[in-house]
Write an enzyme that holds these catalytic residues in place. Structure first.
Site, mmCIF file in Angstrom:
data_model
loop_
_atom_site.group_PDB
_atom_site.id
_atom_site.type_symbol
_atom_site.label_atom_id
_atom_site.label_comp_id
_atom_site.label_asym_id
_atom_site.label_seq_id
_atom_site.Cartn_x
_atom_site.Cartn_y
_atom_site.Cartn_z
ATOM 1 N NE ARG A 1 -4.227 -1.431 0.421
ATOM 2 C CZ ARG A 1 -4.500 -2.397 -0.517
ATOM 3 N NH1 ARG A 1 -3.787 -2.567 -1.386
ATOM 4 N NH2 ARG A 1 -5.742 -3.027 -0.555
ATOM 5 C CG HIS B 1 -3.785 -0.294 -6.905
ATOM 6 N ND1 HIS B 1 -4.189 0.303 -5.414
ATOM 7 C CD2 HIS B 1 -3.692 -1.902 -6.608
ATOM 8 C CE1 HIS B 1 -4.481 -0.555 -4.803
ATOM 9 N NE2 HIS B 1 -4.318 -1.891 -5.179
#
Ligand code: NDP
Ligand code: OXD
Length: 310
Positions: free
Chosen positions: A225, A273
């Site tokens: 993350r 992502h």
């Protein structure tokens, strides 16, 4: 049974809604914002629900995260704390992450960024890296994704280690555990891969202090993350040569703003992502199976531990 679906992008919400409706004819599936009878809703299938949306449903039996991580659900400051959270994991997700990690670790190992720079300057620069057996790679997080990625790296011949909260045994992977063994793990990680969940204990973990414990010139792959990485510390470490290159798939702000220095830094590779996305086609089947199992048994294997944060 009534199910609501929410993604930040309405088109994605519609795709998931339609896929789940087709897979679960026994259920009424609606976009969360369109829920006609909030008290009848039993399952909320969500990615980044934001604050307050889930608290509208008093009869919720479970929240289904459209992803392996649950940090985007726990970020809801009005989250109904008693409602279980089901992660969405599975073979396709693991396969995609194995591909992403192998690709980028090999790319760092074989010095592709330096070779690309040499090509851009029409420079014939032969760089001969050690064989993978002479390259020490470390994977932070040895869960579904980290353990699979570490196994793949070991199978490619890399001298592979992994680090987790608790002690593990993975064939071909040297396993380290807890804060006490982090230093030894880092000291041998010439290529560091982060596949940790984002929790209070792991936020900002990729910082100047950690970079200083890696071999000089180590490289980084962050597919965990954005909140794991202290961005200014990485930029300073790249500029000083402490870190030679970083591949980043996740960011504090997504989409990464157009003016962000990562886009144009020669030491950074940005991917949006996409290391391992869940798509409605294959992910829909997993979500449907998990909801049915939860209806039947009151639990599923992929239940997250909200108190632990993953
Ligand atoms: P899991 O929950 O299966 O595994 C998490 C691992 O991290 C476990 O090995 C756990 O240790 C370890 N861990 C947790 N906290 C700590 C800590 N404080 N110190 C050391 N180790 C810790 O997660 P997954 O493998 O399924 O996914 C990992 C993360 O990958 C997700 O949370 C998400 O953030 C990210 N992700 C990114 C994607 C992308 O496309 N970029 C796609 C999917 C996921 P232990 O084994 O001891 O419990
Ligand atoms: C996930 C993700 O957590 O896509 O699954 O990041």
């Amino acid at each position: 049974m009534s199910i609501v679906v929410h993604c930040p992008d309405p088109a994605e919400t519609a795709e998931w809604r339609d896929r789940l409706a087709a897979l679960m004819p026994e259920a009424r599936v609606e976009a969360l914002e369109a829920a006609a009878a909030p008290e009848a809703v039993r399952y909320a299938v969500v990615w980044q629900p934001g604050t307050g949306r889930l608290a509208r449903f008093p009869g919720l039996r479970a929240i289904v995260s459209l992803g392996a991580g649950i940090d985007h659900v726990l970020a809801d400051r009005a989250l109904p704390a008693h409602v279980p959270i089901i992660r969405t994991v599975g073979r396709d997700l693991t396969q995609r992450m194995r591909e992403y990690v192998a690709l980028h670790v090999l790319r760092h190992h074989r010095e592709m960024p330096a070779l690309a720079a040499a090509q851009a300057a029409a420079r014939w620069q032969q760089i001969v890296p050690p064989p993978a057996t002479g390259r020490r790679v470390g994977v932070m997080g040895l869960g579904n994704l980290g353990a699979a990625a570490a196994r793949s790296l070991a199978a490619l011949g890399f001298d592979t280690a992994g680090w987790a909260r608790s002690a593990r045994e993975i064939e071909g992977v040297a396993c380290f555990a807890g804060a006490g063994e982090l230093g030894a793990f880092l000291a041998r990680s010439e290529i560091l891969v982060c596949l940790l969940p984002l929790t209070d204990a792991t936020a900002d973990i990729l910082n100047a202090g950690l970079f200083a414990r890696l071999p000089h010139g180590a490289s980084l792959v962050n597919a965990g993350r954005g909140g794991h990485l202290v961005e200014e510390d990485l930029l300073a470490a790249l500029d000083s040569g402490r870190i030679s290159h970083a591949t980043l798939d996740v960011f504090r702000q997504e989409p990464l703003p157009a003016g962000h220095p990562f886009w144009r830094h020669p030491g950074v590779t940005v991917t949006p992502h996409i290391a391992s996305m869940i798509d409605p086609e294959t992910g829909g089947r997993i979500v449907a199976a998990n909801i049915r199992a939860f209806e039947r048994d009151g639990t599923v294997a992929d239940l997250a531990d909200a108190a632990r944060g993953y």
